[in-house]
Write a protein that holds these residues in place. Structure first.
Motif, PDB file in Angstrom:
ATOM      1  N   VAL A 117       0.836  -1.193   0.000  1.00 37.10           N
ATOM      2  CA  VAL A 117       0.000   0.000   0.000  1.00 37.10           C
ATOM      3  C   VAL A 117       0.872   1.245   0.000  1.00 37.10           C
ATOM      4  N   ILE A 118       0.638   2.115  -0.960  1.00 39.11           N
ATOM      5  CA  ILE A 118       1.261   3.441  -0.987  1.00 39.11           C
ATOM      6  C   ILE A 118       0.195   4.444  -0.586  1.00 39.11           C
ATOM      7  N   LEU A 119       0.472   5.235   0.447  1.00 44.23           N
ATOM      8  CA  LEU A 119      -0.487   6.224   0.926  1.00 44.23           C
ATOM      9  C   LEU A 119      -0.063   7.632   0.527  1.00 44.23           C
ATOM     10  N   ASN A 120      -1.060   8.472   0.254  1.00 45.08           N
ATOM     11  CA  ASN A 120      -0.801   9.884  -0.011  1.00 45.08           C
ATOM     12  C   ASN A 120      -2.048  10.690   0.334  1.00 45.08           C
ATOM     13  N   SER A 121      -2.249  11.822  -0.319  1.00 47.96           N
ATOM     14  CA  SER A 121      -3.262  12.767   0.144  1.00 47.96           C
ATOM     15  C   SER A 121      -4.566  12.770  -0.630  1.00 47.96           C
ATOM     16  N   GLY A 122      -4.685  12.008  -1.720  1.00 56.14           N
ATOM     17  CA  GLY A 122      -5.937  12.040  -2.460  1.00 56.14           C
ATOM     18  C   GLY A 122      -5.828  11.321  -3.787  1.00 56.14           C
ATOM     19  N   GLY A 123      -6.908  11.363  -4.552  1.00 55.85           N
ATOM     20  CA  GLY A 123      -6.979  10.625  -5.801  1.00 55.85           C
ATOM     21  C   GLY A 123      -6.024  11.119  -6.862  1.00 55.85           C
ATOM     22  N   SER A 124      -5.896  12.424  -7.025  1.00 52.27           N
ATOM     23  CA  SER A 124      -4.973  12.949  -8.032  1.00 52.27           C
ATOM     24  C   SER A 124      -3.545  12.560  -7.699  1.00 52.27           C
ATOM     25  N   ASP A 125      -3.183  12.646  -6.417  1.00 51.90           N
ATOM     26  CA  ASP A 125      -1.858  12.189  -5.983  1.00 51.90           C
ATOM     27  C   ASP A 125      -1.650  10.724  -6.344  1.00 51.90           C
ATOM     28  N   ALA A 126      -2.676   9.912  -6.077  1.00 46.24           N
ATOM     29  CA  ALA A 126      -2.553   8.478  -6.285  1.00 46.24           C
ATOM     30  C   ALA A 126      -2.402   8.125  -7.760  1.00 46.24           C
ATOM     31  N   ILE A 127      -3.124   8.823  -8.633  1.00 53.16           N
ATOM     32  CA  ILE A 127      -2.966   8.615 -10.070  1.00 53.16           C
ATOM     33  C   ILE A 127      -1.542   8.936 -10.495  1.00 53.16           C
ATOM     34  N   GLU A 128      -1.019  10.031  -9.982  1.00 52.19           N
ATOM     35  CA  GLU A 128       0.352  10.432 -10.318  1.00 52.19           C
ATOM     36  C   GLU A 128       1.329   9.324  -9.948  1.00 52.19           C
ATOM     37  N   VAL A 129       1.194   8.799  -8.743  1.00 53.34           N
ATOM     38  CA  VAL A 129       2.089   7.742  -8.275  1.00 53.34           C
ATOM     39  C   VAL A 129       1.932   6.480  -9.119  1.00 53.34           C
ATOM     40  N   ALA A 130       0.693   6.080  -9.393  1.00 57.76           N
ATOM     41  CA  ALA A 130       0.453   4.832 -10.112  1.00 57.76           C
ATOM     42  C   ALA A 130       1.017   4.884 -11.532  1.00 57.76           C
ATOM     43  N   CYS A 131       0.813   5.995 -12.225  1.00 56.88           N
ATOM     44  CA  CYS A 131       1.331   6.106 -13.586  1.00 56.88           C
ATOM     45  C   CYS A 131       2.857   6.134 -13.596  1.00 56.88           C
ATOM     46  N   LYS A 132       3.455   6.834 -12.652  1.00 58.11           N
ATOM     47  CA  LYS A 132       4.918   6.841 -12.553  1.00 58.11           C
ATOM     48  C   LYS A 132       5.452   5.453 -12.218  1.00 58.11           C
ATOM     49  N   LEU A 133       4.765   4.766 -11.311  1.00 59.25           N
ATOM     50  CA  LEU A 133       5.216   3.432 -10.924  1.00 59.25           C
ATOM     51  C   LEU A 133       5.096   2.457 -12.094  1.00 59.25           C
ATOM     52  N   ALA A 134       4.050   2.604 -12.908  1.00 59.95           N
ATOM     53  CA  ALA A 134       3.914   1.741 -14.080  1.00 59.95           C
ATOM     54  C   ALA A 134       5.108   1.913 -15.015  1.00 59.95           C
ATOM     55  N   ARG A 135       5.498   3.146 -15.251  1.00 55.91           N
ATOM     56  CA  ARG A 135       6.660   3.395 -16.109  1.00 55.91           C
ATOM     57  C   ARG A 135       7.951   2.930 -15.432  1.00 55.91           C
ATOM     58  N   ARG A 136       8.046   3.179 -14.148  1.00 56.05           N
ATOM     59  CA  ARG A 136       9.258   2.769 -13.416  1.00 56.05           C
ATOM     60  C   ARG A 136       9.416   1.254 -13.443  1.00 56.05           C
ATOM     61  N   HIS A 137       8.289   0.546 -13.359  1.00 56.12           N
ATOM     62  CA  HIS A 137       8.313  -0.913 -13.393  1.00 56.12           C
ATOM     63  C   HIS A 137       8.977  -1.420 -14.665  1.00 56.12           C
ATOM     64  N   TRP A 138       8.571  -0.886 -15.813  1.00 52.93           N
ATOM     65  CA  TRP A 138       9.107  -1.376 -17.077  1.00 52.93           C
ATOM     66  C   TRP A 138      10.543  -0.911 -17.307  1.00 52.93           C
ATOM     67  N   GLN A 139      10.878   0.282 -16.807  1.00 52.54           N
ATOM     68  CA  GLN A 139      12.275   0.711 -16.914  1.00 52.54           C
ATOM     69  C   GLN A 139      13.170  -0.232 -16.105  1.00 52.54           C
ATOM     70  N   ARG A 140      12.720  -0.577 -14.926  1.00 52.96           N
ATOM     71  CA  ARG A 140      13.502  -1.498 -14.093  1.00 52.96           C
ATOM     72  C   ARG A 140      13.607  -2.875 -14.744  1.00 52.96           C
ATOM     73  N   GLU A 141      12.555  -3.274 -15.486  1.00 51.08           N
ATOM     74  CA  GLU A 141      12.563  -4.552 -16.184  1.00 51.08           C
ATOM     75  C   GLU A 141      13.475  -4.547 -17.409  1.00 51.08           C
ATOM     76  N   GLY A 142      14.002  -3.367 -17.726  1.00 42.16           N
ATOM     77  CA  GLY A 142      14.862  -3.269 -18.897  1.00 42.16           C
ATOM     78  C   GLY A 142      14.107  -3.128 -20.209  1.00 42.16           C
ATOM     79  N   ARG A 143      12.832  -2.777 -20.134  1.00 44.29           N
ATOM     80  CA  ARG A 143      12.008  -2.617 -21.332  1.00 44.29           C
ATOM     81  C   ARG A 143      11.680  -1.128 -21.487  1.00 44.29           C
ATOM     82  N   ALA A 144      12.718  -0.401 -21.876  1.00 47.86           N
ATOM     83  CA  ALA A 144      12.699   1.057 -21.796  1.00 47.86           C
ATOM     84  C   ALA A 144      11.684   1.713 -22.713  1.00 47.86           C
TER      85      ALA A 144
END
Length: 433
Positions: A117-144
């Motif tokens: 669980v990642i906690l923050n202050s609201g829905g817009s914050d959470a969307i920001e985190v989720a979209c960044k994490l999705a991209r970060r996931h694939w960068q870490r996987e080496g699928r740039a």
């Protein structure tokens, strides 16, 4: 009045410049100043204006006041927590007991097995985190190359940079000098999975990080998914190594008669974005539930383990977490989520009757305690909602000439019936003018 003209004190437009210092949100300012309703208290399903009007809150604020307003239990738990510890940040070695407890509770009820669980202050914050994490996931996987975030026509995902960029409502993306603040985004059909598959093929799955979707579109017009749509989207994601992000900011915590919409529709997302209903709006709180596929690589015991750079000052806010924990107890204790299922049946019955009786109603849609009423083009939803206020009810106009209905879970059968009756009256009186 020209945009380049600054009114002098004698100009008619000067009254706007002399208005309140507070800039209204999501508003064409000239048409709301002087007409604003100042809400100074709430009680259960009702709000009260500073000039003495009592209004039934038919939208639960902005979809969030699920257990109603001014609940003393939540006020008391917030007071007690603030006297003990208002909050302490959760960066690095530090955390606080309420954030930890809320994380465990959310993991227990999550539709994602073994979620973090990642906690923050609201829905817009959470969307920001989720979209960044999705991209970060694939960068870490080496699928740039996997950077594009797909979202649906008419979608609303908040108004931070990523939420603005993936908005399916064009007016929320316009005016910033580019089609998308974050360039790697694209829109897909809100109801046609074949078109979604075509867009995926056109862009190339090797370039797509995630598809983000509301299970039931809210601001886009209260649009439940057409049968098979969400299942088809999930299949597309699985077959093409694309993460599925479910935006449950509105639907989470019982609004559809299940704790999460993922359960209602049988969807297994890679992330769930939540906010609003987690505290019933009593404290600003949002977050992301994350699947093991995404979080496990960040937990490996190695000096080479990457860091996901998320976090905000009020992430894991102790008072907000304490309120959320008590709110979840109330939902369970008072059996409010099963109650939503009962209310859905009544709302559907009343909406069907409204559609039969009133020719100005061209469509009605219901999912849980969410409803949308589409009006014929010769009527304006904004005007009908203004008329409803005069009848003592709050509803909200949305895209597609739609009236939003999303009352608190504590509404009685009689109150719900009277609410729909008032909508019928407002539409009829407006049509007969």
């Amino acid at each position: 009045m020209s945009l380049n003209h600054i009114p002098s004190p004698g100009d008619p437009g000067s009254r706007l410049l002399d208005g309140p210092a507070l800039w209204p949100a999501q508003a064409h300012t000239p048409t709301v100043l002087g007409r604003q309703l100042v809400i100074d208290r709430g009680e259960g399903s009702y709000i009260f204006t500073d000039d003495g009007r009592r209004l039934f809150d038919g939208t639960a604020g902005l979809w969030h006041a699920n257990i109603g307003h001014s609940n003393p239990e939540l006020a008391e738990v917030a007071f007690d927590q603030m006297r003990r510890l208002e909050t302490y940040h959760i960066f690095a070695r530090f955390t606080n007991d309420k954030a930890l407890a809320l994380g465990e509770r959310l993991a227990e009820i999550s539709p994602i097995d073994r979620s973090k669980v990642i906690l923050n202050s609201g829905g817009s914050d959470a969307i920001e985190v989720a979209c960044k994490l999705a991209r970060r996931h694939w960068q870490r996987e080496g699928r740039a190359s996997k950077k594009v975030i797909l979202s649906r026509e008419f979608a609303y995902h908040g108004l931070h940079a990523y939420g603005t960029s993936i908005a399916g409502l064009d007016f929320n993306r316009e005016g910033y000098g580019t089609d998308s603040l974050v360039p790697e985004t694209a829109r897909v059909s809100f109801n046609d999975p074949e078109q979604v598959a075509a867009v995926v093929a056109e862009i190339g799955p090797e370039n797509i990080a995630a598809i983000v979707t509301e299970p039931v579109q809210g601001t886009g017009g209260v649009n439940p998914p057409v049968p098979g749509y969400l299942e088809a989207i999930q299949k597309i994601c699985r077959e093409n190594d694309i993460l599925l992000l479910l935006d449950e900011v509105i639907t989470g915590f019982g609004r559809l008669g299940t704790m999460f919409a993922a359960e209602r529709y049988g969807i297994e997302p890679d992330m769930v974005i939540f906010a609003k209903g987690i505290t019933s709006g009593y404290a600003p709180l949002g977050g992301v539930l994350v699947s093991p596929q995404v979080w496990e690589p960040f937990y490996i015991d190695s000096p080479d383990t990457p860091v996901f750079r998320h976090g905000a000052t009020y992430a894991g806010h102790a008072t907000a977490a304490a309120v959320a924990l008590r709110h979840l107890e109330i939902l369970e204790r008072d059996q409010l989520i099963p109650r939503v299922k009962e209310l859905e049946t009544l709302l559907r019955t009343e909406f069907d009757k409204l559609a039969r009786q009133n020719v100005a109603v061209t469509d009605v849609r219901v999912a849980g305690l969410l409803g949308g009423i589409t009006l014929a083009g010769h009527l304006k939803a904004e005007q009908v909602c203004d008329d409803l206020i005069e009848l003592g009810y709050v509803a909200r106009p949305l895209r597609g000439n739609t009236i939003q209905v999303s009352p608190p879970f504590i509404i009685s059968d009689q109150e719900l019936t009277l609410f729909v009756t008032a909508i019928d009256q407002a539409i009829t009186e407006r049509e007969n003018r």
